[in-house]
Design a protein around this motif. Sequence first.
Motif, short mmCIF file in Angstrom:
data_model
loop_
_atom_site.label_atom_id
_atom_site.label_comp_id
_atom_site.label_asym_id
_atom_site.label_seq_id
_atom_site.Cartn_x
_atom_site.Cartn_y
_atom_site.Cartn_z
N ASN A 29 0.86 -1.19 0.00
CA ASN A 29 0.00 0.00 0.00
C ASN A 29 0.89 1.24 0.00
O ASN A 29 1.10 1.87 1.03
CB ASN A 29 -0.93 -0.01 1.21
CG ASN A 29 -1.96 1.10 1.13
OD1 ASN A 29 -2.17 1.69 0.07
ND2 ASN A 29 -2.58 1.39 2.24
N VAL A 30 1.43 1.55 -1.16
CA VAL A 30 2.34 2.68 -1.35
C VAL A 30 1.60 3.75 -2.14
O VAL A 30 0.89 3.43 -3.10
CB VAL A 30 3.60 2.23 -2.13
CG1 VAL A 30 4.48 3.39 -2.49
CG2 VAL A 30 4.38 1.19 -1.35
N GLN A 31 1.78 4.99 -1.73
CA GLN A 31 1.17 6.11 -2.48
C GLN A 31 2.26 7.04 -2.98
O GLN A 31 3.11 7.47 -2.22
CB GLN A 31 0.21 6.89 -1.58
CG GLN A 31 -0.45 8.06 -2.30
CD GLN A 31 -1.47 8.75 -1.44
OE1 GLN A 31 -2.43 8.13 -1.01
NE2 GLN A 31 -1.27 10.04 -1.20
N LEU A 32 2.22 7.30 -4.29
CA LEU A 32 3.17 8.21 -4.93
C LEU A 32 2.40 9.12 -5.88
O LEU A 32 1.30 8.78 -6.31
CB LEU A 32 4.22 7.42 -5.73
CG LEU A 32 5.11 6.48 -4.93
CD1 LEU A 32 5.90 5.58 -5.88
CD2 LEU A 32 6.05 7.25 -4.04
N ASN A 33 3.01 10.23 -6.25
CA ASN A 33 2.40 11.12 -7.23
C ASN A 33 2.68 10.64 -8.64
O ASN A 33 3.78 10.15 -8.93
CB ASN A 33 2.90 12.54 -7.06
CG ASN A 33 2.29 13.22 -5.85
OD1 ASN A 33 1.32 12.73 -5.27
ND2 ASN A 33 2.84 14.34 -5.47
N ASN A 34 1.69 10.84 -9.52
CA ASN A 34 1.91 10.51 -10.93
C ASN A 34 2.47 11.73 -11.65
O ASN A 34 2.79 12.74 -11.03
CB ASN A 34 0.63 9.97 -11.58
CG ASN A 34 -0.47 11.01 -11.72
OD1 ASN A 34 -0.26 12.21 -11.56
ND2 ASN A 34 -1.67 10.54 -12.05
N ASN A 35 2.59 11.62 -12.96
CA ASN A 35 3.22 12.68 -13.75
C ASN A 35 2.35 13.93 -13.88
O ASN A 35 2.78 14.92 -14.44
CB ASN A 35 3.65 12.16 -15.13
CG ASN A 35 2.56 11.40 -15.84
OD1 ASN A 35 1.86 10.58 -15.25
ND2 ASN A 35 2.41 11.64 -17.12
N THR A 36 1.13 13.90 -13.33
CA THR A 36 0.31 15.12 -13.28
C THR A 36 0.09 15.54 -11.82
O THR A 36 -0.87 16.25 -11.51
CB THR A 36 -1.04 14.93 -14.00
OG1 THR A 36 -1.75 13.85 -13.38
CG2 THR A 36 -0.84 14.66 -15.48
N ASP A 37 0.96 15.08 -10.93
CA ASP A 37 0.94 15.40 -9.49
C ASP A 37 -0.29 14.93 -8.74
O ASP A 37 -0.66 15.48 -7.72
CB ASP A 37 1.14 16.90 -9.26
CG ASP A 37 2.60 17.32 -9.42
OD1 ASP A 37 3.47 16.50 -9.10
OD2 ASP A 37 2.84 18.44 -9.89
N VAL A 38 -0.93 13.87 -9.25
CA VAL A 38 -2.07 13.27 -8.56
C VAL A 38 -1.57 12.06 -7.77
O VAL A 38 -0.87 11.21 -8.31
CB VAL A 38 -3.16 12.84 -9.58
CG1 VAL A 38 -4.28 12.09 -8.88
CG2 VAL A 38 -3.68 14.04 -10.34
N PRO A 39 -1.90 11.96 -6.48
CA PRO A 39 -1.49 10.80 -5.69
C PRO A 39 -2.19 9.53 -6.17
O PRO A 39 -3.39 9.54 -6.43
CB PRO A 39 -1.91 11.14 -4.26
CG PRO A 39 -2.33 12.57 -4.26
CD PRO A 39 -2.61 12.95 -5.67
N VAL A 40 -1.41 8.45 -6.28
CA VAL A 40 -1.93 7.15 -6.73
C VAL A 40 -1.39 6.08 -5.78
O VAL A 40 -0.21 6.10 -5.43
CB VAL A 40 -1.46 6.86 -8.18
CG1 VAL A 40 -1.91 5.48 -8.62
CG2 VAL A 40 -1.95 7.93 -9.14
#
Length: 156
Positions: A29-40
């Motif tokens: 359960n890892v959360q990172l930002n995508n290339n449009t700065d949305v957390p995923v």
Amino acid sequence: MKNIIVVLSIFFNLALANAQIKTGDALPNVQLNNNTDVPVTLESFKGKVVLVDFWASWCGPCRQANKKLVPFYSAHKNDNFEIVGISLDTNKAKWIAAIQKDKLTYPQLIDPNGFDAKTALLFGVEGLPSSYLFDASGTLVAINPTEEIILTFLKK
């Protein structure tokens, strides 16, 4: 004192080794930002066969691998399959440029601390590219799988 340091060092290394993901473990359960700065979150892909692909814009072998992953993804994205790229880039602009140049259409996330990134440590990434295949139940089934291994899980 020297013995205490040796014991603590061994304990730390064992703890780190046990923290690294291994075959049979669940999709973290890892959360990172995508290339449009949305957390995923990685867990949001559970239910699909997921290839987590660690790479970086400065990594020549990664960029070569991208050339193979793009058509593979296009051919199988409708087969309950997802590739999630996790970049270890420390320069966001170079990462974004590489995504565009390599025409990466699958989800791209960034953990911008290089090999010290939390996800790199969690997965035990020691070199790039590195990939981890999770089945549809979210269980790690292969590390650095071949296309044939991925196809085996897509047919299940």
